[in-house]
Design an enzyme around this catalytic site. Structure first.
Site, PDB file in Angstrom:
ATOM      1  CG  ASP A 144      -1.949  -1.089   1.191  1.00  0.00           C
ATOM      2  OD1 ASP A 144      -2.781  -1.067   0.280  1.00  0.00           O
ATOM      3  OD2 ASP A 144      -1.922  -1.965   2.082  1.00  0.00           O
ATOM      4  CG  ASP A 162      -7.320  -3.344  -0.410  1.00  0.00           C
ATOM      5  OD1 ASP A 162      -7.478  -3.666   0.781  1.00  0.00           O
ATOM      6  OD2 ASP A 162      -6.365  -2.653  -0.798  1.00  0.00           O
TER       7      ASP A 162
END
Length: 209
Positions: free
Chosen positions: A32, A172
């Site tokens: 991320d 996600d």
């Protein structure tokens, strides 16, 4: 279904815990990348990420939550990831960014926030390798799964079947051993805090079951 493990919520010593996670039954490491501009929070620099993952062997799945997309593509392509995914909402020339990723020999993914409709990416589905449906607001871990995300996954699944497209569907945000059951039409589920806030192996086993 494949599992991409996010280490956003892992505490120090991060490189040791991420290496441990990489050696378990997950299919990808999900990085991320946040710049503090496109989203409020900021994660690590390229050099810091390199130190964190240098002992890992799993394929890398890189999610760019950034505004200067090409700059980060240049940096993170050095990891030779399988996917680099950017946000539709962060760029003006979507096709150009997809080509830019492909020119580096990397599969291109496009992501949409919970408030963005599938119709907004319909013209790009024939040329991307992955579509990432955000089932929480991007920018921080530990949020609850947004139920409407299931409809987007199903829409993408149906469009892919009808048009014979080849993209993978990834989801996600807020994924755990219960919400993963609602995402059965996705190909990849990104899982973060559900794994990293308990025994990693046990959590992965529950997800697989």
């Amino acid at each position: 279904m494949k599992i991409a493990a996010s280490f956003l919520d892992i505490k120090e010593p991060k490189f040791r815990e991420v290496t441990k996670l990489s050696n378990l039954d997950v299919d990808y490491l999900h990085l991320d990348v946040m710049d503090g501009i496109f989203v409020e929070n900021k994660t690590y620099s390229y050099d810091e990420f390199r130190e964190i993952v240098k002992y890992t062997t799993k394929p890398k799945d890189i999610h760019l939550m950034v505004s200067n997309v090409k700059k980060y593509i240049d940096e993170f392509s050095k990891f030779n990831p399988e996917f680099i995914t950017f946000h539709l909402e962060a760029v003006d020339e979507v096709n150009g960014v997809i080509r830019y990723i492909h020119e580096k020999g990397i599969k291109a993914g496009i992501s949409i926030k919970p408030s963005t409709d599938i119709i907004e990416i319909i013209n790009y589905l024939d040329c991307v390798d992955l579509v990432l449906v955000m089932s929480v607001e991007p920018g921080r871990g530990g949020q609850s799964f947004i139920p409407d995300s299931v409809k987007k996954i199903e829409q993408l699944y149906n469009i892919r079947s009808q048009q014979n497209y080849q993209f993978l569907i990834e989801v996600d945000g807020g994924i755990n051993d219960e919400t993963i059951k609602k995402c059965d039409k996705a190909d990849i589920c990104v899982v973060g805090s559900y794994i990293t806030k308990q025994d990693y192996s046990e959590a992965i086993k529950k997800l697989r079951d």
